[in-house]
Design a protein around this motif. Sequence first.
Motif, mmCIF file in Angstrom:
data_model
loop_
_atom_site.group_PDB
_atom_site.id
_atom_site.type_symbol
_atom_site.label_atom_id
_atom_site.label_comp_id
_atom_site.label_asym_id
_atom_site.label_seq_id
_atom_site.Cartn_x
_atom_site.Cartn_y
_atom_site.Cartn_z
ATOM 1 N N LEU A 28 45.949 43.195 29.707
ATOM 2 C CA LEU A 28 45.434 44.319 28.917
ATOM 3 C C LEU A 28 46.061 45.630 29.378
ATOM 4 C CD1 LEU A 28 41.618 43.641 28.412
ATOM 5 C CD2 LEU A 28 43.335 43.949 26.632
ATOM 6 N N ALA A 29 46.210 45.773 30.682
ATOM 7 C CA ALA A 29 46.862 46.982 31.195
ATOM 8 C C ALA A 29 48.310 47.053 30.719
ATOM 9 C CB ALA A 29 46.800 46.998 32.723
ATOM 10 N N VAL A 30 49.007 45.910 30.713
ATOM 11 C CA VAL A 30 50.384 45.872 30.206
ATOM 12 C C VAL A 30 50.416 46.242 28.732
ATOM 13 C CG1 VAL A 30 52.367 44.380 29.769
ATOM 14 C CG2 VAL A 30 51.123 44.193 31.925
ATOM 15 N N LEU A 31 49.443 45.722 27.951
ATOM 16 C CA LEU A 31 49.362 46.057 26.526
ATOM 17 C C LEU A 31 49.161 47.558 26.339
ATOM 18 C CD1 LEU A 31 49.046 45.436 23.500
ATOM 19 C CD2 LEU A 31 46.633 44.905 23.941
ATOM 20 N N PHE B 176 36.446 38.154 30.589
ATOM 21 C CA PHE B 176 37.783 38.488 31.069
ATOM 22 C C PHE B 176 37.864 38.342 32.586
ATOM 23 C CE2 PHE B 176 39.698 41.372 27.551
ATOM 24 C CZ PHE B 176 39.533 40.324 26.651
ATOM 25 N N GLY B 177 38.980 37.749 33.046
ATOM 26 C CA GLY B 177 39.267 37.668 34.467
ATOM 27 C C GLY B 177 40.390 38.607 34.845
ATOM 28 N N SER B 178 40.865 38.521 36.089
ATOM 29 C CA SER B 178 41.898 39.435 36.565
ATOM 30 C C SER B 178 43.202 39.266 35.791
ATOM 31 C CB SER B 178 42.143 39.208 38.058
ATOM 32 O OG SER B 178 42.499 37.852 38.300
ATOM 33 N N ALA B 179 43.534 38.022 35.404
ATOM 34 C CA ALA B 179 44.779 37.791 34.664
ATOM 35 C C ALA B 179 44.745 38.487 33.311
ATOM 36 C CB ALA B 179 45.011 36.287 34.485
ATOM 37 N N GLU B 180 43.625 38.336 32.587
ATOM 38 C CA GLU B 180 43.496 38.974 31.282
ATOM 39 C C GLU B 180 43.464 40.500 31.405
ATOM 40 O OE1 GLU B 180 42.379 34.841 30.978
ATOM 41 O OE2 GLU B 180 41.647 36.435 32.296
ATOM 42 N N TYR C 189 45.101 43.970 39.758
ATOM 43 C CA TYR C 189 44.899 42.804 38.892
ATOM 44 C C TYR C 189 46.050 41.813 39.031
ATOM 45 C CZ TYR C 189 41.180 45.456 36.566
ATOM 46 O OH TYR C 189 40.033 46.168 36.283
ATOM 47 N N LEU C 190 47.295 42.306 39.158
ATOM 48 C CA LEU C 190 48.439 41.416 39.337
ATOM 49 C C LEU C 190 48.325 40.657 40.653
ATOM 50 C CD1 LEU C 190 51.251 40.366 38.561
ATOM 51 C CD2 LEU C 190 52.223 42.407 39.638
ATOM 52 N N LEU D 287 47.872 36.575 40.930
ATOM 53 C CA LEU D 287 48.807 35.741 41.687
ATOM 54 C C LEU D 287 48.085 34.956 42.782
ATOM 55 C CD1 LEU D 287 51.818 38.214 42.039
ATOM 56 C CD2 LEU D 287 51.787 36.070 40.752
ATOM 57 N N GLN D 288 47.088 35.566 43.399
ATOM 58 C CA GLN D 288 46.338 34.889 44.452
ATOM 59 C C GLN D 288 45.499 33.740 43.885
ATOM 60 O OE1 GLN D 288 47.915 35.786 47.267
ATOM 61 N NE2 GLN D 288 46.005 36.121 48.366
ATOM 62 N N PHE D 289 44.883 33.975 42.728
ATOM 63 C CA PHE D 289 43.985 32.967 42.153
ATOM 64 C C PHE D 289 44.731 31.851 41.422
ATOM 65 C CE2 PHE D 289 40.647 36.560 41.719
ATOM 66 C CZ PHE D 289 40.326 36.420 43.059
ATOM 67 N N TYR D 290 45.770 32.219 40.671
ATOM 68 C CA TYR D 290 46.402 31.251 39.762
ATOM 69 C C TYR D 290 47.892 31.055 40.022
ATOM 70 C CZ TYR D 290 42.247 32.896 37.241
ATOM 71 O OH TYR D 290 40.975 33.275 36.896
ATOM 72 N N ASN D 291 48.489 31.787 40.981
ATOM 73 C CA ASN D 291 49.939 31.823 41.129
ATOM 74 C C ASN D 291 50.558 32.286 39.803
ATOM 75 O OD1 ASN D 291 52.463 31.557 42.292
ATOM 76 N ND2 ASN D 291 52.032 29.524 43.143
ATOM 77 N N TRP D 292 51.805 31.935 39.535
ATOM 78 C CA TRP D 292 52.420 32.398 38.285
ATOM 79 C C TRP D 292 51.896 31.641 37.069
ATOM 80 C CZ3 TRP D 292 54.683 36.859 38.102
ATOM 81 C CH2 TRP D 292 55.299 37.376 39.241
#
Length: 659
Positions: free
Chosen positions: A148-151, A140-144, A447-448, A452-457
């Motif tokens: 997970l936090a949203v879930l 898992f990375g920051s996006a995932e 994590y958000l 955003l820094q690593f992958y943008n939207w």
Amino acid sequence: MLDAMMTALSHFAQPTHLIYLLLGVGMGMVVGILPGLGGIVGLSLLLPFIYGMDQISALAMLIGLVAVIPTSDTFTSVLMGIPGSSASQATVLDGFPLAKKGQGARALGAAFSASLVGGLVGAVILTGFVVIARPLILAFGSAELFMLAVLGLSMVGVLAGKSLPKGVVAAGLGLLLGGLGAAPATGELRMSFDSVYLMDGLPLVIVGLGMFAFPEIIDLCRQNRSISDNGTLGLGWRDGVRDMIRHKWLCLRCAGLGSIVGALPGLGGSVVDWIAYGHVVQTAKDKSQFGKGDIRGVLAPESANNAKEGGGLVPTLLFGIPGSGSMAVFLGGMVLIGLEAGPAMVGRDLDITYTIIWSLAIANVVGAGGALLISPFVSRLTTIKYGYLAPFMITVICFAAFQATRSLSDMVALLVLGVVGVLMKRFGWPRPAFLIGFVLAANTETYLYQALQFYNWEFLTRPGVLIIAALTIISILLGMRKHPENPVEEEESSHSHNPKRWPQIVFAGGLLAFFAFGIWDATQHTFLGSVFTGSVSVVMFVASAILIWQLVRSPASHPANFDHEYDLDHQDVKPTAGLWHYVLWVAGLVAATALFGFLIAITGFFIAFLRVKAKASWLRTLLLTGLAVVGLCVLAWSLVLDFPAGLLQDLIKLPWPLG
């Protein structure tokens, strides 16, 4: 992995680890015995004391307390008919009738042995899940992790409470208050009102005590009676253990259920006992004695509510998503001692994860044995009038609160959040959802920001994110089915819903205004500094508007119209004082502290409370007040703590030092 297990086991060869574990178990016993408090309050009280401790010792105390509260809260459920916490409500149905029949010892023996089984099953399931899930979690990375936090938040908001908008808004309010202060990405100060105290955000200790301890103590003060009329247990300890052995498969099934439910964010202790109780009633051939004193009605919920702690540690440790309010505070404790929940717990800190698991198992064994030993003494304590206990409990939560930053502002924040907690409890808002949102806010925003820094939207198109997003949508849809918009059944609504809606419309309107302020505040900051709080404020503004529309337009029987004060009018035992009576007593204590200092204020508070509310004699009043003051001074000396000074102390300059 084997090396990590052996390293974890080696910690138990150190006496200090076991001593701290026993201290945690002892505190858990005390908190569990006092009705209405539970794990959130106990952990919140413990947090100030673990600051600066080494990680293993601090975890031992935290786990010892977490593990034993579902065991010790059985005392009040069986002996008094008062749930010790939300996870022991179902135990009352058959445990209290057994006690009234003179079989209290049998009920407690069965409950403690079932709790032991449930706790061990929870530890085993947690061990197995760590082994199975480790490869997935490490990927898992920051996006995932953000998704997970949203879930987790969607499950918390949707599943908690009877009203869907109230659950969502409670979780969102926790998120927004958790984002108060400096932004992780830019350091910009948000919603701080130029207050130095709010620049670092609200302390978790104060949030936990204000949301949970404060409202429960106020409610118990309003009853102003002894918890039980007699302190007899009867005989039958061995019969209770034999009952557990005879129904061992039932205990194992319910322990498995408890572990699964405990791992689902938003459910946890509030429903696990009812799910287990419903299971035993549905599967029993002879249902005639349930509610009248059936021992199976004690075994099922007690095995489930202890197992839920092992299940609740699964998302807490491995994903950083607390499954319940107590797990949210536990997660805050981990942060306090320098541990980060998530992939690191199955990687770099795997030995610490197994230390937690072994501690959980040992604490359950020690807790069950200790509960059996102290049962005769606890049964006598229940005859003490609550008017004598209340000032001690109020003193303890105030003492714990001002250790957060060691300023008077801590006590003011406790009072403000306590009032919010009282109102949330009155109107049926799910307070665990609020607490979980508050604890998750920091990690969710971080994590958000990283995603955003690593992958943008484009992070939203990653396969793992899409899968978790689909699960989130399914969770929301299932939750909407759980919360139908049609009114509840008439027989339920007659005692649960208040036709006078203006008080909670005003409360919901205040929250709507707060979210509007959050939207305005977000426009004053950069994109990275405002994307989190601004998004939360917009969504929660809409949810609050929907809730207010429901309160105004829906029939009185609608789930949103719950009012606990209206429900009290239909109960046999009515409160002896109004809702705000004892809140004003605590407000007076805070005001006196601001004027005279804490030590002088608490002395006057004790004397006034014991004389006026408990109607104690002068001799007893002075003895109890002296005991409380000496205990506070000893604690302050051991913690190198200065009590908050009052305005008069700051103005008066003595010609000689005080000590």
